[in-house]
Design a protein around this motif. Structure first.
Motif, mmCIF file in Angstrom:
data_model
loop_
_atom_site.group_PDB
_atom_site.id
_atom_site.type_symbol
_atom_site.label_atom_id
_atom_site.label_comp_id
_atom_site.label_asym_id
_atom_site.label_seq_id
_atom_site.Cartn_x
_atom_site.Cartn_y
_atom_site.Cartn_z
ATOM 1 N N HIS A 1 -11.656 16.408 -8.388
ATOM 2 C CA HIS A 1 -12.590 16.518 -7.260
ATOM 3 C C HIS A 1 -12.057 17.489 -6.204
ATOM 4 C CE1 HIS A 1 -15.650 15.245 -4.378
ATOM 5 N NE2 HIS A 1 -14.666 15.097 -3.474
ATOM 6 N N ARG A 2 -10.775 17.389 -5.892
ATOM 7 C CA ARG A 2 -10.193 18.271 -4.888
ATOM 8 C C ARG A 2 -10.183 19.712 -5.373
ATOM 9 N NH1 ARG A 2 -5.253 14.108 -3.701
ATOM 10 N NH2 ARG A 2 -6.325 12.794 -2.174
ATOM 11 N N SER A 3 -9.892 19.917 -6.656
ATOM 12 C CA SER A 3 -9.848 21.275 -7.192
ATOM 13 C C SER A 3 -11.214 21.939 -7.122
ATOM 14 C CB SER A 3 -9.354 21.258 -8.639
ATOM 15 O OG SER A 3 -8.048 20.743 -8.711
ATOM 16 N N ARG A 4 -12.267 21.167 -7.430
ATOM 17 C CA ARG A 4 -13.615 21.732 -7.420
ATOM 18 C C ARG A 4 -14.081 22.091 -6.020
ATOM 19 N NH1 ARG A 4 -16.422 17.443 -11.655
ATOM 20 N NH2 ARG A 4 -15.611 18.395 -13.575
ATOM 21 N N HIS A 5 -13.574 21.345 -5.024
ATOM 22 C CA HIS A 5 -14.017 21.576 -3.651
ATOM 23 C C HIS A 5 -13.018 22.403 -2.851
ATOM 24 C CE1 HIS A 5 -16.611 18.237 -4.876
ATOM 25 N NE2 HIS A 5 -17.430 18.623 -3.907
ATOM 26 N N GLY A 6 -12.026 22.964 -3.558
ATOM 27 C CA GLY A 6 -11.110 23.881 -2.902
ATOM 28 C C GLY A 6 -10.139 23.261 -1.939
ATOM 29 N N TYR B 1 -4.268 5.903 -13.428
ATOM 30 C CA TYR B 1 -4.118 7.282 -13.900
ATOM 31 C C TYR B 1 -5.481 7.984 -13.961
ATOM 32 C CZ TYR B 1 0.787 6.591 -15.235
ATOM 33 O OH TYR B 1 2.144 6.362 -15.225
ATOM 34 N N LEU B 2 -6.500 7.247 -14.424
ATOM 35 C CA LEU B 2 -7.843 7.838 -14.476
ATOM 36 C C LEU B 2 -8.326 8.195 -13.075
ATOM 37 C CD1 LEU B 2 -9.513 5.482 -17.125
ATOM 38 C CD2 LEU B 2 -8.867 7.875 -17.445
ATOM 39 N N HIS B 3 -8.053 7.315 -12.108
ATOM 40 C CA HIS B 3 -8.465 7.565 -10.730
ATOM 41 C C HIS B 3 -7.729 8.773 -10.158
ATOM 42 C CE1 HIS B 3 -9.994 6.751 -6.757
ATOM 43 N NE2 HIS B 3 -8.770 6.643 -6.261
ATOM 44 N N PRO C 1 0.804 -1.238 0.000
ATOM 45 C CA PRO C 1 0.000 0.000 0.000
ATOM 46 C C PRO C 1 0.831 1.280 0.000
ATOM 47 C CG PRO C 1 -0.913 -1.581 1.548
ATOM 48 C CD PRO C 1 0.407 -2.137 1.109
ATOM 49 N N LEU C 2 2.049 1.225 0.505
ATOM 50 C CA LEU C 2 2.880 2.424 0.529
ATOM 51 C C LEU C 2 3.457 2.757 -0.843
ATOM 52 C CD1 LEU C 2 4.880 2.255 3.877
ATOM 53 C CD2 LEU C 2 2.662 3.283 3.390
ATOM 54 N N LEU C 3 3.415 1.799 -1.771
ATOM 55 C CA LEU C 3 3.922 2.042 -3.125
ATOM 56 C C LEU C 3 2.832 1.756 -4.156
ATOM 57 C CD1 LEU C 3 7.564 0.627 -3.027
ATOM 58 C CD2 LEU C 3 6.818 3.000 -2.951
ATOM 59 N N ASP C 4 1.623 2.101 -3.815
ATOM 60 C CA ASP C 4 0.488 1.878 -4.715
ATOM 61 C C ASP C 4 0.416 3.015 -5.731
ATOM 62 O OD1 ASP C 4 -1.735 0.813 -5.860
ATOM 63 O OD2 ASP C 4 -3.131 1.503 -4.315
ATOM 64 N N VAL C 5 1.381 3.009 -6.653
ATOM 65 C CA VAL C 5 1.460 4.047 -7.689
ATOM 66 C C VAL C 5 1.168 3.395 -9.038
ATOM 67 C CG1 VAL C 5 3.124 5.377 -6.350
ATOM 68 C CG2 VAL C 5 3.954 3.721 -8.023
#
Length: 559
Positions: free
Chosen positions: A553-558, A544-546, A529-533
């Motif tokens: 999502h983060r940009s829209r919610h500031g 990449y899509l995720h 899980p620490l290298l889930d890239v």
């Protein structure tokens, strides 16, 4: 978050194992965090704990441990760089008010690169400055200084953010002092004897070299911490690159498609990187063990032997890991360029590690000069030709490494003597010898690396593990010998016919390690899980899509 979970407090200073472990795991997940922790924990909090003995120092420690402030270390100046003994920031003692007045005399003395630009939390800094009382210069000392609140800088403190550094978002700044006042208790002089003398108006018989050594004592531990960070990032990067090579397919024989890891050119490069990472990790571990033993002695200033080991650990580990990170970025192709796959971030922070706590080239030259002054040429042995060590004979490789170092030391002695006969200016002498001295540093580092590989092999009772360590060491040693073959041949340590065997022997070692590569990489012990890239996953397109979805999502919610 770290303060409320694992703890970011004085226990990370009193027990260096906690500090190194925190740095290693932070480096895997967020390398910039590891860089910030180095300043906050080791340099700032560590200096306060070891040198502070006043109410002001205790208050600063409490604020740092409680999360009411973050720590910075203001040492490097714009012109003098890491030549801290010559820094020019001044702390004049005002005997009437029993305060120190911090001043930056000119642009060249501006504090450079410290991470104190952001104002989300108040900043507390340990500042290195030249202590003056009246006309007397008492040398470099450490002071604790509150740089400001969330709303504004402290009076007399001006902080100017430096430009962005791609891949390493730390809040570096230029810091200037203009009549910034700090109380008498801000002087971090250990037992308080200097403060007592100033308070009583007595003449100060200060041992300037000792005071300087105390003020920069945490820098040695910092060098080891940066080595631990670089080794951890290199282990993570090799893990990512190996997983990528296992699921990324390419053309094989005819119409077949095979994983990249089946191509000899690819797995050979991965094995070389893995061998170097194991080497760097063993050397970093030995440096950490030295720091742990030093902490148990409760001495603030490291011994000359400890300081030398800290320097060589940083020089060897950060340089070796830079080669690894550069190589594995290329092995991941286009994926290696994306920050989401972390390798560009690892590279940026590793470059910072190579510069911080003393630029690698500068500290290597200084270490080599110390070695030349410490060893008499008459005590060095005449060169003796060594056969190419047999397969799996790690002690023989270590012996060859020691012989190569000894002859590099002899070459430095002779080159220095010739330069002194030819030149009258000191700079001309050192410029003439600098290439020899850098080679000596490299040979010394290689000998340390082989010694640590040999020690690791001898510490395990598992026969298979001993074989694997020997093979990893041989890959590392063969490649190093190839790079330095001309000088080793000139020194008479190997015969010309040995050079013909290097490529064949290296390929044999790589082939022996090929089937063991997944085990060797898994042994780094980094949880998945620490290298889930994306690059480490067969479903990288969905990853990449995720990632794009989360960013949007983060940009829209500031956020």
């Amino acid at each position: 978050m770290l303060r409320s979970t694992v703890g970011v407090d004085r226990s990370c200073v009193t027990d260096p194992r906690r500090y190194f472990a925190l740095e290693e795991w932070a480096a895997v997940v967020d390398p910039s965090l590891a860089a910030l922790l180095a300043a906050h924990l080791n340099l700032c909090l560590g200096s306060l704990l070891q040198l502070g003995s006043s109410r002001e120092a205790d208050q600063a420690l409490g604020d740092l441990e409680a999360g009411r402030a973050t720590g910075a270390f203001l040492a490097t100046e714009a012109v003098w760089g890491s030549d801290l003994a010559r820094l020019r920031t001044e702390a004049h003692y005002d005997s009437q008010r029993r305060e120190f007045v911090l001043n930056t005399p000119d642009d060249g003395a501006v504090k450079f690169m410290s991470n104190n630009a952001l104002r989300e939390l108040p900043k507390i800094a340990v500042v290195l400055a030249r202590l003056r009382s009246g006309p007397q210069d008492h040398g470099v000392h450490a002071f604790v200084c509150h740089l400001g609140t969330v709303d504004e800088p402290a009076p007399g403190v001006r902080v100017t953010p430096l430009p962005d550094k791609p891949g390493m978002p730390t809040d570096n700044a230029l810091t200037r002092f203009r009549d910034a006042r700090v109380p008498l208790g801000a002087l971090l002089d250990g037992d308080g004897h200097i403060r007592d003398a100033l308070r009583a108006g007595e003449i100060l018989p200060i041992d300037r070299p000792a005071a300087f050594a105390r003020s920069v004592a945490r820098v040695g531990i910092g060098k080891v911490g940066l080595s631990a960070v670089s080794a951890a990032m290199a282990r993570a990067a090799v893990t990512i690159a190996t997983r990528f090579a296992e699921h990324r397919h390419s053309a094989g024989a005819g119409a077949a498609r095979v994983p990249l890891i089946e191509h000899r050119v690819h797995y050979s490069a991965l094995i070389d990187a893995t061998a170097d990472v194991y080497t760097a990790s063993y050397v970093a571990s030995a440096g950490m063990a030295t720091a742990v033993r030093a902490a148990a002695r409760r001495h603030v200033v490291p011994t000359p032997a400890e300081a030398h080991r800290y320097t060589m650990t940083k020089y060897l580990v950060t340089s070796l890991c830079h080669q690894v990170l550069t190589a594995v970025q290329g092995l991941c192709g286009a994926h290696g360029m994306f920050a989401v796959n972390r390798i560009p971030l690892y590279l940026a922070v590793n470059r910072g590690c190579m510069t911080a706590e003393g630029d690698n080239t500068v500290i290597a030259l200084a270490a080599a000069r110390e070695m030349v002054h410490r060893h008499d040429e008459a005590a060095l042995r005449s060169p003796t030709a060594h056969p190419l060590p047999p397969e799996g004979d790690l002690p023989a490789w270590a012996a060859l490494a020691a012989a190569r170092e000894e002859q590099a030391l002899r070459a430095c002695h002779r080159g220095l003597a010739a330069a002194r006969r030819t030149h009258t200016q000191i700079l001309d002498v050192w410029n003439t010898c600098s290439a020899r001295f850098l080679r000596l540093a490299d040979r010394h580092a290689h000998r340390i690396a082989l010694d640590e590989l040999l020690a690791a092999q001898q510490q395990t009772d598992d026969a298979e593990a001993r074989k694997l360590i020997a093979c990893l060491g041989e890959v590392h040693a063969l490649r190093d010998l190839r790079r330095d073959a001309a000088a080793t041949l000139r020194d008479g340590l190997i015969a010309p016919e040995h050079l013909v065997l290097l490529d064949h022997r290296t390929d044999r070692c790589r082939d022996q390690l090929h089937t063991h590569l997944p085990i060797l990489v898994d042994a780094f012990g980094i949880p998945h899980p620490l290298l889930d890239v994306p690059a480490a996953s067969p479903s990288f397109v969905q990853d990449y899509l995720h990632t794009h979805y989360l960013h949007t999502h983060r940009s829209r919610h500031g956020h």
